[in-house]
Motif scaffolding. Structure first.
Motif, PDB file in Angstrom:
ATOM      1  N   GLY A 134      -9.249  -1.308  15.160  1.00  0.00           N
ATOM      2  CA  GLY A 134      -8.178  -0.884  16.162  1.00  0.00           C
ATOM      3  C   GLY A 134      -7.205   0.280  15.617  1.00  0.00           C
ATOM      4  O   GLY A 134      -7.214   0.600  14.407  1.00  0.00           O
ATOM      5  N   ALA A 135      -6.514   0.843  16.628  1.00  0.00           N
ATOM      6  CA  ALA A 135      -5.765   1.917  16.105  1.00  0.00           C
ATOM      7  C   ALA A 135      -4.417   1.898  16.957  1.00  0.00           C
ATOM      8  O   ALA A 135      -3.827   2.990  17.247  1.00  0.00           O
ATOM      9  N   GLY A 136      -4.091   0.569  17.450  1.00  0.00           N
ATOM     10  CA  GLY A 136      -2.734   0.499  18.172  1.00  0.00           C
ATOM     11  C   GLY A 136      -1.627   0.339  17.128  1.00  0.00           C
ATOM     12  O   GLY A 136      -1.704   0.621  15.988  1.00  0.00           O
ATOM     13  N   GLY A 137      -0.341  -0.270  17.647  1.00  0.00           N
ATOM     14  CA  GLY A 137       0.692  -0.198  16.636  1.00  0.00           C
ATOM     15  C   GLY A 137       0.705  -1.075  15.584  1.00  0.00           C
ATOM     16  O   GLY A 137       0.950  -0.598  14.371  1.00  0.00           O
ATOM     17  N   VAL A 138      -0.131  -2.157  15.650  1.00  0.00           N
ATOM     18  CA  VAL A 138      -0.525  -3.198  14.655  1.00  0.00           C
ATOM     19  C   VAL A 138      -1.296  -2.610  13.630  1.00  0.00           C
ATOM     20  O   VAL A 138      -1.158  -2.676  12.287  1.00  0.00           O
ATOM     21  N   ASN A 158     -12.122   2.692  16.173  1.00  0.00           N
ATOM     22  CA  ASN A 158     -11.273   2.212  17.395  1.00  0.00           C
ATOM     23  C   ASN A 158     -12.537   2.677  18.402  1.00  0.00           C
ATOM     24  O   ASN A 158     -12.865   3.468  18.417  1.00  0.00           O
ATOM     25  N   ARG A 159     -12.052   1.766  19.539  1.00  0.00           N
ATOM     26  CA  ARG A 159     -12.794   2.105  20.779  1.00  0.00           C
ATOM     27  C   ARG A 159     -12.550   3.544  21.295  1.00  0.00           C
ATOM     28  O   ARG A 159     -13.674   4.240  21.574  1.00  0.00           O
ATOM     29  N   THR A 160     -11.451   3.906  21.353  1.00  0.00           N
ATOM     30  CA  THR A 160     -11.047   5.306  21.460  1.00  0.00           C
ATOM     31  C   THR A 160     -10.995   5.873  20.172  1.00  0.00           C
ATOM     32  O   THR A 160      -9.831   5.962  19.597  1.00  0.00           O
ATOM     33  N   ARG A 163      -7.586   7.863  18.913  1.00  0.00           N
ATOM     34  CA  ARG A 163      -6.598   7.327  18.509  1.00  0.00           C
ATOM     35  C   ARG A 163      -6.621   6.798  16.992  1.00  0.00           C
ATOM     36  O   ARG A 163      -5.871   6.952  16.197  1.00  0.00           O
ATOM     37  N   SER A 202      -7.287  -5.843  13.750  1.00  0.00           N
ATOM     38  CA  SER A 202      -5.858  -5.527  14.194  1.00  0.00           C
ATOM     39  C   SER A 202      -5.835  -5.418  15.619  1.00  0.00           C
ATOM     40  O   SER A 202      -4.684  -4.679  16.049  1.00  0.00           O
ATOM     41  N   THR A 203      -6.633  -5.986  16.438  1.00  0.00           N
ATOM     42  CA  THR A 203      -6.554  -5.966  18.041  1.00  0.00           C
ATOM     43  C   THR A 203      -6.220  -7.222  18.627  1.00  0.00           C
ATOM     44  O   THR A 203      -6.413  -8.260  17.938  1.00  0.00           O
ATOM     45  N   SER A 204      -6.088  -7.253  19.773  1.00  0.00           N
ATOM     46  CA  SER A 204      -5.796  -8.466  20.459  1.00  0.00           C
ATOM     47  C   SER A 204      -7.028  -9.117  21.052  1.00  0.00           C
ATOM     48  O   SER A 204      -7.157 -10.373  21.821  1.00  0.00           O
ATOM     49  N   VAL A 205      -8.180  -8.320  20.733  1.00  0.00           N
ATOM     50  CA  VAL A 205      -9.460  -8.934  21.427  1.00  0.00           C
ATOM     51  C   VAL A 205      -9.753 -10.424  20.536  1.00  0.00           C
ATOM     52  O   VAL A 205      -9.745 -10.332  19.385  1.00  0.00           O
ATOM     53  N   ILE A 215     -14.396  -8.283  18.622  1.00  0.00           N
ATOM     54  CA  ILE A 215     -14.071  -7.069  18.554  1.00  0.00           C
ATOM     55  C   ILE A 215     -15.619  -6.179  18.451  1.00  0.00           C
ATOM     56  O   ILE A 215     -16.032  -5.416  19.038  1.00  0.00           O
TER      57      ILE A 215
HETATM   58  P1  ATR Z   1      -0.635  -3.330  19.502  1.00  0.00           P
HETATM   59  O1  ATR Z   1       0.381  -2.546  19.384  1.00  0.00           O
HETATM   60  O2  ATR Z   1      -0.253  -4.704  19.577  1.00  0.00           O
HETATM   61  O3  ATR Z   1      -1.713  -2.858  18.407  1.00  0.00           O
HETATM   62  P2  ATR Z   1      -2.055  -1.378  21.296  1.00  0.00           P
HETATM   63  O4  ATR Z   1      -1.041  -0.403  20.793  1.00  0.00           O
HETATM   64  O5  ATR Z   1      -2.010  -1.597  22.907  1.00  0.00           O
HETATM   65  O6  ATR Z   1      -1.275  -2.760  20.917  1.00  0.00           O
HETATM   66  O7  ATR Z   1      -3.189  -1.469  20.786  1.00  0.00           O
HETATM   67  C1  ATR Z   1      -4.069  -2.206  21.079  1.00  0.00           C
HETATM   68  C2  ATR Z   1      -5.563  -1.943  20.160  1.00  0.00           C
HETATM   69  O8  ATR Z   1      -6.691  -2.974  20.724  1.00  0.00           O
HETATM   70  C3  ATR Z   1      -6.122  -0.557  20.586  1.00  0.00           C
HETATM   71  O9  ATR Z   1      -6.841  -0.259  19.399  1.00  0.00           O
HETATM   72  C4  ATR Z   1      -7.036  -0.944  21.482  1.00  0.00           C
HETATM   73  O10 ATR Z   1      -8.107   0.004  21.599  1.00  0.00           O
HETATM   74  P3  ATR Z   1      -8.050   1.556  22.329  1.00  0.00           P
HETATM   75  O11 ATR Z   1      -7.151   2.216  21.847  1.00  0.00           O
HETATM   76  O12 ATR Z   1      -9.566   1.998  22.592  1.00  0.00           O
HETATM   77  O13 ATR Z   1      -7.306   1.191  23.728  1.00  0.00           O
HETATM   78  C5  ATR Z   1      -7.700  -2.551  21.219  1.00  0.00           C
HETATM   79  N1  ATR Z   1      -8.417  -3.110  22.240  1.00  0.00           N
HETATM   80  C6  ATR Z   1      -7.751  -3.510  23.167  1.00  0.00           C
HETATM   81  N2  ATR Z   1      -8.601  -4.294  23.979  1.00  0.00           N
HETATM   82  C7  ATR Z   1      -9.600  -3.889  23.594  1.00  0.00           C
HETATM   83  C8  ATR Z   1     -11.333  -4.112  23.914  1.00  0.00           C
HETATM   84  N3  ATR Z   1     -11.214  -4.919  25.000  1.00  0.00           N
HETATM   85  N4  ATR Z   1     -12.260  -3.673  23.501  1.00  0.00           N
HETATM   86  C9  ATR Z   1     -11.991  -2.964  22.329  1.00  0.00           C
HETATM   87  N5  ATR Z   1     -10.786  -2.377  21.847  1.00  0.00           N
HETATM   88  C10 ATR Z   1      -9.673  -3.076  22.580  1.00  0.00           C
END
Ligand code: ATR
Length: 288
Positions: A134-138, A158-160, A163, A202-205, A215
């Motif tokens: 993951g690469a979001g806030g967490v 990360n998927r993207t 990021r 570190s994602t919500s998956v 994930i």
């Molecule tokens: P947070 O602040 O809680 O980390 P966020 O900034 O929305 O939330 O980040 C969510 C993370 O979960 C990201 O790494 C996101 O991947 P992308 O950057 O590609 O969007 C990842 N994520 C959420 N749903 C996903 C899914 N179905 N498959 C893969 N990655 C997912």
């Protein structure tokens, strides 16, 4: 609920919405156990009112606050001081009255809570090889913690992929010492398989109600993992954890991290040292 009187200390949670939260259970239990005349109350604060809420809390002599979604970044301009880790992360979840009593100092006990949860599993971060999913806030905050604590190498997947590259660049610039690699989520075959890794999901998956999702579903990935830490705690045994455990890894969910972020905050507010036995009692209450 603890009895209150004119000497009762108040702590609270800045949230929006302030629906389901385990924080009152954590802090009110800690208050009972440590014999403190203290109550912890969640406050539903509209984002447009966050500055007034922090100032109001200070005027009401509130001892300490937690901040949760969506206030963790928004509280920062209203603080007198900020701890370096929280500053680097750019998010604060705990407000503590400053020593000179002129305002609040911000901390990030989400990440010190993760550190303590790992320590509880006898996992030190220093010198560790780490995979962050993951690469979001967490995930960004986890990367800061890992780099600050001296991880040897940190792979951010990360998927993207862009990021992941941003996280690697930002954390690498601010914290020296660790090596970083950014990959897309399906490039895990580029991670050298002659080592085993601490992997922090570190994602919500996989979070309730999507209990049957992980994930990364490929069992081969999990052969890289010696410890699989999922920040998700509902369900308690996530699909990520099941896959990691099946590959022989030690696993942990995010409930202990939630416990320790609370314990760290409580210790900052009250100066108490919470024992392992006390932590275990609160943890059991959280599981009920
Ligand atoms: P947070 O602040 O809680 O980390 P966020 O900034 O929305 O939330 O980040 C969510 C993370 O979960 C990201 O790494 C996101 O991947 P992308 O950057 O590609 O969007 C990842 N994520 C959420 N749903 C996903 C899914 N179905 N498959 C893969 N990655 C997912």
């Amino acid at each position: 609920m603890n009895e209150t009187d004119g000497k009762t200390l108040t702590c609270g949670l800045l949230a929006h919405p302030a629906g389901h939260t385990l924080s009152p259970l954590i802090h009110n239990t800690l208050a009972s156990m440590t014999g403190k005349n203290l109550v912890y109350v969640p406050f539903d604060v509209d984002p447009s009112d966050i500055g007034d809420a922090v100032k109001g809390a200070f005027s009401l002599n509130i001892l300490g606050m937690n901040a949760t979604v969506p206030h963790k970044e928004a509280v920062i301009p209203y603080l007198k001081e900020i701890d370096p880790l929280a500053k680097n992360i750019g998010a604060v979840n705990t407000l503590v009255r400053t020593e000179d009593g002129t305002g609040y100092k911000g901390y990030n006990t989400d990440m010190t809570g993760l550190k303590r949860s790992l320590a509880n599993q006898n996992i030190t971060i220093k010198g560790q090889k780490v995979i962050i999913l993951g690469a979001g806030g967490v995930a960004r905050a986890v990367a800061f913690l890992m780099a600050s604590e001296g991880a040897e190498i940190i792979y951010v997947l990360n998927r993207t992929v862009e990021r992941a590259q941003e996280v690697v660049k930002e954390v690498g610039e601010k914290v020296q010492g660790s090596r970083f690699v950014a990959l897309s989520m399906d490039e895990y075959d580029k991670i050298p398989s002659d080592s085993k890794y601490l992997c922090v999901q570190s994602t919500s998956v996989g979070m309730h109600p999507n209990n049957d999702k992980a994930i990364i579903e490929d069992p081969k990935f999990y052969e890289l993992v010696h410890t699989g830490f999922d920040i998700v705690y509902r369900p308690m045994n996530t699909k990520f954890m099941q896959l990691a455990e099946r590959a022989g890894a030690k696993v942990c969910n995010g409930l202990e991290m939630l416990l320790y972020q609370g314990v760290d905050a409580y210790e900052l507010w009250t100066g108490c040292s919470i024992t392992k036995e006390q932590c275990d009692i609160v943890y059991k209450a959280m599981c009920d």
